[in-house]
Design an enzyme around this catalytic site. Structure first.
Site, short mmCIF file in Angstrom:
data_model
loop_
_atom_site.label_atom_id
_atom_site.label_comp_id
_atom_site.label_asym_id
_atom_site.label_seq_id
_atom_site.Cartn_x
_atom_site.Cartn_y
_atom_site.Cartn_z
N LEU A 98 -17.31 -22.88 -7.42
CA LEU A 98 -16.78 -23.66 -8.54
C LEU A 98 -15.29 -23.44 -8.78
O LEU A 98 -14.75 -23.91 -9.77
CB LEU A 98 -17.58 -23.36 -9.81
CG LEU A 98 -19.08 -23.69 -9.71
CD1 LEU A 98 -19.80 -23.33 -10.99
CD2 LEU A 98 -19.30 -25.15 -9.36
N SER A 99 -14.63 -22.73 -7.88
CA SER A 99 -13.18 -22.57 -8.04
C SER A 99 -12.48 -23.82 -7.54
O SER A 99 -12.99 -24.54 -6.68
CB SER A 99 -12.68 -21.31 -7.31
OG SER A 99 -12.82 -21.46 -5.92
N HIS A 100 -11.32 -24.08 -8.10
CA HIS A 100 -10.57 -25.29 -7.76
C HIS A 100 -9.71 -25.06 -6.53
O HIS A 100 -9.12 -23.99 -6.38
CB HIS A 100 -9.65 -25.67 -8.93
CG HIS A 100 -10.38 -26.10 -10.15
ND1 HIS A 100 -10.91 -25.20 -11.05
CD2 HIS A 100 -10.70 -27.33 -10.61
CE1 HIS A 100 -11.51 -25.86 -12.02
NE2 HIS A 100 -11.40 -27.15 -11.79
N MET A 133 -9.10 -15.77 -9.38
CA MET A 133 -10.10 -15.67 -8.31
C MET A 133 -9.43 -15.56 -6.95
O MET A 133 -9.93 -14.86 -6.07
CB MET A 133 -11.06 -16.87 -8.35
CG MET A 133 -11.95 -16.89 -9.59
SD MET A 133 -12.79 -15.33 -9.93
CE MET A 133 -13.74 -15.11 -8.45
N GLU A 134 -8.30 -16.22 -6.78
CA GLU A 134 -7.57 -16.12 -5.51
C GLU A 134 -7.06 -14.71 -5.30
O GLU A 134 -7.14 -14.16 -4.20
CB GLU A 134 -6.42 -17.14 -5.49
CG GLU A 134 -6.87 -18.57 -5.32
CD GLU A 134 -7.53 -19.20 -6.55
OE1 GLU A 134 -8.12 -20.27 -6.41
OE2 GLU A 134 -7.48 -18.62 -7.66
N ASP A 189 -13.75 -2.93 8.14
CA ASP A 189 -14.16 -3.43 9.46
C ASP A 189 -13.39 -2.74 10.58
O ASP A 189 -13.97 -2.37 11.60
CB ASP A 189 -13.96 -4.94 9.53
CG ASP A 189 -14.33 -5.50 10.89
OD1 ASP A 189 -15.46 -5.23 11.35
OD2 ASP A 189 -13.50 -6.19 11.50
#
Length: 160
Positions: free
Chosen positions: A74-76, A112-113, A127
């Protein structure tokens, strides 16, 4: 408290930001990677079999900021104007703090980014080092700072 990612029937929606004016948005997030001090010493001395761990993690974090809408449903999709990933190392404890900053002139924030950037950079470190240290942990993924938009400036008060 209301959650704006749901409509009146409780269905998930992408928030409508079309009526908002674009403003400069900035966010900084962090993630912590903990490993054996000797693993971090090898990483910092360039004695890893996979090359420049922090350089690759930096690029992975920057790429992740740009790919956030593909990972967080739901992020733009945003036009990112700046993304940077930096590292603070504590050799005596084997800790790396990843800090990611994202900036955009947009209608919605870039928190969020920034958080996705920090998380993916931390995962990349894991990793690339897991062959040498299976006990590596990732934690404390959090927003440190955000600025811009209707809610203004926010800064985390307690240390992350």
């Amino acid at each position: 408290m209301s959650f704006n990612h749901f409509d009146d029937q409780g269905r998930a929606i992408m928030v409508d930001v079309s009526g908002k004016q674009p403003t400069l948005r900035t966010a900084t997030a962090a993630a912590t990677v903990a490993m054996k001090p000797e693993t971090l010493a090898d990483l910092l001395a360039g004695r890893t079999t996979k090359g420049d761990v922090l350089g690759v993690a930096r690029l992975a974090g920057i790429a992740a900021a740009k790919k956030t809408p593909e990972l967080i449903p739901l992020s733009h999709p945003l036009a990112i104007h700046h993304a940077a990933v930096d590292f603070e190392t504590e050799p005596e404890t084997g800790t790396i703090t990843v800090k990611a900053t994202v900036r955009a002139f947009e209608r919605t924030g870039v928190e969020m980014e920034a958080m996705t950037s920090a998380a993916v950079a931390a995962l990349t470190i894991y990793d690339m080092c897991k062959g040498a240290d299976k006990g590596i942990t990732i934690g404390d993924i959090c927003l440190l700072f955000k600025e811009g938009g209707k809610s203004g400036t926010w800064q985390r008060e307690e240390p992350a």
